[in-house]
Scaffold this motif. Structure first.
Motif, PDB file in Angstrom:
ATOM      1  N   HIS A 107       0.813  -1.216   0.000  1.00  0.00           N
ATOM      2  CA  HIS A 107       0.000   0.000   0.000  1.00  0.00           C
ATOM      3  C   HIS A 107       0.850   1.272   0.000  1.00  0.00           C
ATOM      4  O   HIS A 107       0.355   2.357   0.306  1.00  0.00           O
ATOM      5  N   GLY A 108       2.140   1.114  -0.313  1.00  0.00           N
ATOM      6  CA  GLY A 108       2.990   2.280  -0.512  1.00  0.00           C
ATOM      7  C   GLY A 108       3.734   2.787   0.702  1.00  0.00           C
ATOM      8  O   GLY A 108       4.229   3.912   0.690  1.00  0.00           O
ATOM      9  N   PHE A 109       3.845   1.982   1.747  1.00  0.00           N
ATOM     10  CA  PHE A 109       4.539   2.408   2.963  1.00  0.00           C
ATOM     11  C   PHE A 109       5.609   1.398   3.345  1.00  0.00           C
ATOM     12  O   PHE A 109       5.496   0.215   3.038  1.00  0.00           O
ATOM     13  N   LYS A 112      10.517   2.849   8.606  1.00  0.00           N
ATOM     14  CA  LYS A 112      11.597   3.825   8.463  1.00  0.00           C
ATOM     15  C   LYS A 112      12.954   3.159   8.635  1.00  0.00           C
ATOM     16  O   LYS A 112      13.131   2.285   9.486  1.00  0.00           O
ATOM     17  N   ARG A 142       1.917   4.114  11.805  1.00  0.00           N
ATOM     18  CA  ARG A 142       1.738   5.404  11.123  1.00  0.00           C
ATOM     19  C   ARG A 142       2.940   6.319  11.384  1.00  0.00           C
ATOM     20  O   ARG A 142       3.432   6.991  10.475  1.00  0.00           O
ATOM     21  N   THR A 145       6.608   4.799   9.665  1.00  0.00           N
ATOM     22  CA  THR A 145       6.698   4.425   8.256  1.00  0.00           C
ATOM     23  C   THR A 145       6.884   5.670   7.406  1.00  0.00           C
ATOM     24  O   THR A 145       6.564   6.781   7.824  1.00  0.00           O
ATOM     25  N   ASP A 146       7.412   5.454   6.240  1.00  0.00           N
ATOM     26  CA  ASP A 146       7.554   6.486   5.213  1.00  0.00           C
ATOM     27  C   ASP A 146       6.885   5.976   3.947  1.00  0.00           C
ATOM     28  O   ASP A 146       6.633   4.775   3.817  1.00  0.00           O
ATOM     29  N   ARG A 147       6.651   6.884   3.017  1.00  0.00           N
ATOM     30  CA  ARG A 147       6.189   6.451   1.701  1.00  0.00           C
ATOM     31  C   ARG A 147       7.284   5.580   1.100  1.00  0.00           C
ATOM     32  O   ARG A 147       8.464   5.870   1.244  1.00  0.00           O
ATOM     33  N   ALA A 148       6.913   4.518   0.440  1.00  0.00           N
ATOM     34  CA  ALA A 148       7.878   3.521  -0.026  1.00  0.00           C
ATOM     35  C   ALA A 148       8.224   3.640  -1.498  1.00  0.00           C
ATOM     36  O   ALA A 148       8.861   2.769  -2.042  1.00  0.00           O
ATOM     37  N   SER A 149       7.857   4.696  -2.135  1.00  0.00           N
ATOM     38  CA  SER A 149       8.012   4.778  -3.586  1.00  0.00           C
ATOM     39  C   SER A 149       9.448   4.596  -4.060  1.00  0.00           C
ATOM     40  O   SER A 149       9.677   4.025  -5.115  1.00  0.00           O
TER      41      SER A 149
END
Length: 166
Positions: A107-109, A112, A142, A145-149
């Motif tokens: 889901h994109g996360f 960290k 929440r 985590t960071d955006r995982a792109s």
């Protein structure tokens, strides 16, 4: 068979959830086997119905209302359920962490990079001791985590492997 009160859209959503649970169940069994093979422990699924229940927890509803509406709520429910329900003979915390990380990544996360192994391990242990609610787990995820792109799944799995070995 779809009842007269159930719309075709609701049936499609229900079918997607069933398929998602089946996929996550198979992924969990594979993740468990791999973790046991690579890190050690006792192999085996203790109870498939318990695993199915744990995997289904994120998708629970009450009067058609999603009990875990956000991705982080769902991830928290998944993490807590696998950890506390003990569907496997051994390695439940490791599978819980791995499946949660994979679910979030999907889901994109991603967890960290700055999280230390000790912090992750202690958090997982606190879940296994029953000290964390789904809401607390969701908030922790929440906030951690960071955006995982820009990250690769391989890097995430290596990080999880290193953490699980600690």
């Amino acid at each position: 068979m779809v009842s007269e009160n159930t719309s075709e859209l609701e049936h499609d959503v229900d079918q997607r959830i069933v398929e998602r649970v089946c996929n996550l169940t198979h992924q969990s069994i594979y993740a468990h086997a791999r973790l046991i093979r690579e890190i050690g422990g006792t192999p085996g699924l203790r109870d498939e119905s318990i695993l199915n229940s744990a995997i289904s927890a994120p998708f629970a509803t009450f009067y058609n209302e999603d009990l875990h509406p956000t991705i982080f709520d769902k991830a928290g429910a998944l993490m807590r359920s696998i950890s506390l329900d003990h569907p496997f003979v051994d390695g439940n915390k490791r599978v819980s962490l791995t499946m949660t990380a994979a679910f979030l990544f999907e889901h994109g996360f991603a967890l960290k990079d700055s999280l230390g192994d000790d912090g992750i391990v202690e958090f997982c242990l606190s879940i296994a001791r029953g000290e964390r609610t789904v809401e607390e787990i969701a908030n922790w995820l929440r906030n951690n985590t960071d955006r995982a792109s820009a990250r690769s799944f391989k890097k995430i799995m290596e990080q999880l492997h290193d953490t699980a070995s600690a």
